[in-house]
Design a protein around this motif. Structure first.
Motif, short mmCIF file in Angstrom:
data_model
loop_
_atom_site.label_atom_id
_atom_site.label_comp_id
_atom_site.label_asym_id
_atom_site.label_seq_id
_atom_site.Cartn_x
_atom_site.Cartn_y
_atom_site.Cartn_z
N ASP A 183 1.22 10.31 -3.57
CA ASP A 183 0.52 10.65 -2.33
C ASP A 183 1.48 10.38 -1.17
OD1 ASP A 183 -1.22 11.22 -0.33
OD2 ASP A 183 -2.64 9.59 -0.78
N PHE A 184 2.41 11.30 -0.97
CA PHE A 184 3.49 11.08 -0.02
C PHE A 184 3.02 11.13 1.43
CE2 PHE A 184 5.71 12.78 -3.82
CZ PHE A 184 6.31 11.59 -4.17
N GLU A 185 1.95 11.86 1.71
CA GLU A 185 1.42 11.90 3.08
C GLU A 185 0.89 10.52 3.47
OE1 GLU A 185 1.57 14.36 5.34
OE2 GLU A 185 2.81 15.41 3.89
N ALA A 186 0.16 9.88 2.57
CA ALA A 186 -0.36 8.54 2.86
C ALA A 186 0.79 7.54 2.97
CB ALA A 186 -1.33 8.10 1.77
N LEU B 80 1.72 5.22 6.24
CA LEU B 80 1.88 3.77 6.14
C LEU B 80 3.27 3.35 6.61
CD1 LEU B 80 0.03 3.28 2.78
CD2 LEU B 80 -0.64 2.28 4.98
N ARG B 81 4.29 4.13 6.27
CA ARG B 81 5.65 3.82 6.72
C ARG B 81 5.72 3.84 8.24
NH1 ARG B 81 9.22 8.63 6.19
NH2 ARG B 81 8.03 9.08 8.05
N ASP B 82 5.05 4.82 8.86
CA ASP B 82 5.06 4.91 10.31
C ASP B 82 4.33 3.72 10.94
OD1 ASP B 82 6.50 7.23 10.14
OD2 ASP B 82 4.77 8.55 10.39
N ARG B 83 3.24 3.28 10.32
CA ARG B 83 2.53 2.10 10.82
C ARG B 83 3.40 0.86 10.72
NH1 ARG B 83 -3.20 1.38 8.30
NH2 ARG B 83 -3.12 -0.43 9.67
N ILE B 84 4.14 0.73 9.61
CA ILE B 84 5.04 -0.42 9.44
C ILE B 84 6.10 -0.40 10.54
CG2 ILE B 84 6.83 -1.40 7.96
CD1 ILE B 84 5.10 -0.46 5.56
N GLN C 43 0.83 -1.20 0.00
CA GLN C 43 0.00 0.00 0.00
C GLN C 43 0.87 1.26 0.00
OE1 GLN C 43 -2.74 -0.12 3.27
NE2 GLN C 43 -3.62 -2.09 2.64
N MET C 44 1.98 1.23 0.76
CA MET C 44 2.88 2.38 0.83
C MET C 44 3.52 2.64 -0.54
SD MET C 44 6.30 2.93 3.16
CE MET C 44 7.18 1.62 2.33
N GLU C 45 3.97 1.57 -1.21
CA GLU C 45 4.57 1.74 -2.53
C GLU C 45 3.55 2.26 -3.54
OE1 GLU C 45 6.39 -2.00 -3.39
OE2 GLU C 45 8.07 -1.63 -2.02
N ALA C 46 2.31 1.78 -3.46
CA ALA C 46 1.26 2.25 -4.36
C ALA C 46 0.98 3.73 -4.11
CB ALA C 46 0.00 1.42 -4.19
N ALA C 47 0.96 4.13 -2.86
CA ALA C 47 0.72 5.54 -2.54
C ALA C 47 1.86 6.41 -3.06
CB ALA C 47 0.56 5.72 -1.03
#
Length: 90
Positions: free
Chosen positions: A21-24, A28-32, A12-16
């Motif tokens: 969509d760098f904010e998303a 996602l990176r922070d959640r990982i 999902q992070m790579e798709a964003a």
């Protein structure tokens, strides 16, 4: 564990990031990172957190950086041709 796993979040992070969509992607990176760190609740709001700046911790960072007062002017450099002429050895 409920919710998406790390691999799904990574996709999902790579798709964003591809959608620019760098904010998303950042969220996602922070959640990982939270999941990798052993956090149980990854739905927390990480928008107020700041990442560590490179060099903020480590060798030599405890040295203070002097701030010159407003209006400070560096002193004149001595003339190398007259250096040492004021004192006579006797």
């Amino acid at each position: 564990m409920t919710g998406p796993d790390i691999e799904e979040l990574r996709r999902q992070m790579e798709a964003a990031a591809e959608r620019l969509d760098f904010e998303a992607a950042k969220a996602l990176r922070d959640r990982i990172n939270l999941l990798r760190g052993g956090a149980e609740d990854t739905e927390v709001d990480t928008s107020g957190l700041t990442r560590q700046r490179p060099g903020a911790m480590g060798l030599g960072t405890s040295q203070s950086r002097p701030e010159r007062p407003e209006g400070w002017v560096p002193p004149k450099k001595p003339d190398p041709m007259t250096r040492g002429r004021g004192r006579r050895q006797g």
